[in-house]
Design an enzyme around this catalytic site. Structure first.
Site, PDB file in Angstrom:
ATOM      1  N   GLU A 137       0.877  -1.177   0.000  1.00 19.22           N
ATOM      2  CA  GLU A 137       0.000   0.000   0.000  1.00 19.22           C
ATOM      3  C   GLU A 137       0.907   1.218   0.000  1.00 19.22           C
ATOM      4  OE1 GLU A 137      -2.974  -0.462  -0.548  1.00 19.22           O
ATOM      5  OE2 GLU A 137      -3.312  -2.529   0.063  1.00 19.22           O
ATOM      6  N   CYS A 172      -2.396   8.672   3.463  1.00 24.86           N
ATOM      7  CA  CYS A 172      -1.969   8.145   2.157  1.00 24.86           C
ATOM      8  C   CYS A 172      -3.004   8.366   1.077  1.00 24.86           C
ATOM      9  CB  CYS A 172      -1.613   6.658   2.273  1.00 24.86           C
ATOM     10  SG  CYS A 172      -2.970   5.608   2.823  1.00 24.86           S
TER      11      CYS A 172
END
Length: 476
Positions: A225, A259
């Site tokens: 990720e 993020c």
């Protein structure tokens, strides 16, 4: 002793200690390779009770690591989705564990087929600093639901949270089921070299390449990720107040250290001034002041603050117009800023920002916005603001990203019934909910035949009439 030799010895010692932990977990898994549903549900219940009982300690620890982290943001963005994720997995676990029946073709009858979902073994999770609780618990829930053992490497940038989680987990889980690993970057590298049965990493793309390279030595499958530059598109007809308020929430949460935060905004060129005004009003409504404001989170450390200030200086020196939304910050509470007249030569348009800076990129036609996004590395998230359903469909079909929100930001991450993951440069693999269970399971195909064996008809020697009949029936 030369520094290089000392460093090498410390690295070897760290790896040996990690290897011992790993071997204890692997041995425990071998003794119980297929935990029953009741045992897995008990693990999840224990975890949920622990997080609920220790919520204030967790809020305080994360606050300490950030120098100031909004307590409400920790509750909303870390504790609540962690608890909801546990609840969702607990509700659906027995269904997920059931073997799924599969079709067997006529040519292979009589027989049956099914897929069983088997734990992989020992799962490694490398946790970043920006959401140290949620990004530890999310993968851990998937791994435990699937029946695995879990080793968590907490970030060196959140030492207080790491120490707390290490102590709390040790109180309720044996070390050979769940263990927390602490330490600096060399420990993290040693961690990624262990022969895990699966390794999940959340963090920067540059570090992700090193993690993947280390995992490749053991042929360890990885889920990455990685974030990237997630765009937001403001359409020609969406009310600017709607778009600005929702983008502002996604960008200001955790001071932009998310993020999937909007990294830049594509705005119709004739609406830029209106968007700037609407965004300023939205942010200043959220945070009337930054001084002593308990709602506004600080930048995690001085190194990250210096990086963001370098981005600002670099952009200014290359012609960007910086619009600060507050006169001053406080300590590491960095003021929000909008950036106009940006270009690709600026660092702020090359790297993921991970802070309270928001560049605005004008466009004249929606096709230009799509082209701008598609000419760049595929992002982890994409946000579109507009109520025209035909244009919404074009966004979904003509752009690539890990996930999408239409007329919102961030909220797709909190949906337990949807996979979360990147694409290309923003990552690989998925987890959350059922996809998390599948990621940490081996879907093993099982073909079953009992006493009668029709396949004997096609055994050698070849050339028999029955074989020619089989070819006639099934090869055409």
């Amino acid at each position: 002793m030369p520094a290089e030799i000392a460093y090498q010895q410390e690295s070897e010692q760290a790896f040996n200690e990690l290897e011992q932990l790993f071997n204890r977990q692997r041995k425990a898994f071998a003794a119980n390779p297929m935990p029953l549903a009741g045992q897995r549900l008990q693990w999840l219940k224990t975890l949920r009770t622990l997080l609920s009982d220790e919520r204030q300690a967790l809020v305080d620890a994360i606050n300490s690591d950030f120098s100031h982290r909004s307590a409400d943001e920790t509750l909303l963005a870390e504790l609540m989705p962690s608890l909801l994720g546990i609840q969702y997995a607990s509700k659906h676990l027995k269904k997920w564990m059931k073997p799924s029946r599969r079709h067997v073709g006529m040519a292979f009858q009589p027989a049956s087929a099914k897929v069983i979902y088997q734990p992989l073994g020992v799962v490694g999770v490398i946790v970043p600093w920006n959401y140290p609780l949620f990004l530890a618990i999310g993968p851990m829930v998937g791994a435990l639901s699937a029946g695995n053992r879990v080793m968590l490497k907490l970030s060196e940038s959140t030492p207080t949270t790491g120490q707390l989680l290490k102590r709390l987990f040790a109180q309720v889980f044996p070390e050979d089921l769940v263990t927390v690993v602490l330490g600096e970057a060399e420990v993290g590298m040693a961690f990624s070299k262990l022969p895990f049965d699966h390794l999940l990493f959340t963090g920067a793309s540059s570090v992700g390449k090193h993690v993947m390279r280390a995992a490749a030595e053991n042929l360890t499958p990885v889920t990455l990720e990685l974030g990237g530059k997630s765009p937001a598109i403001v359409s020609n007809d969406v009310p600017l107040k709607d778009a600005a308020e929702r983008i502002a929430f996604g960008k200001t949460l955790n001071a932009g250290q998310t993020c999937v935060a909007p990294d830049y905004v594509l705005v119709p060129e004739d609406r830029v001034d209106g968007f700037v005004d609407a965004y300023r009003k939205a942010v200043q409504k959220f945070y009337p002041t930054l001084i002593d404001n308990p709602d506004y989170t600080a930048i995690i450390n001085d190194r990250q603050l210096a990086r963001l200030n370098r981005y600002l200086d670099d952009a200014s020196s290359k012609g960007a117009r910086v619009i600060p939304l507050f006169e001053q910050g406080q300590g590491r509470r960095m003021p929000f800023s909008l950036l106009l007249n940006v270009n690709d030569d600026m660092t702020v348009m090359q790297d993921e920002i991970f802070g309270p800076l928001l560049p605005i990129v004008p466009y004249s036609r929606i096709d230009q916005a799509f082209a701008y996004i598609n000419q760049r590395p595929r992002p982890l998230a994409l946000y579109y603001f507009g109520y025209n359903k035909a244009e919404q469909q074009r966004v979904l079909e003509q752009t690539h990203s890990g996930g999408v929100c239409l007329n919102d930001t961030l909220m797709h991450v909190a949906q337990d019934d949807m996979p979360f993951g990147g694409v290309g440069p923003s990552g690989m693999g998925h987890y959350h909910g059922h996809e998390g269970f599948l990621t940490f399971s081996k879907a093993k195909g099982v073909f079953i035949k009992q006493r009668f064996n029709a396949a004997r008809l096609i055994y050698p020697p070849y050339g028999k009439a029955i074989q020619r009949l089989v070819y006639k029936l099934f090869i055409r």
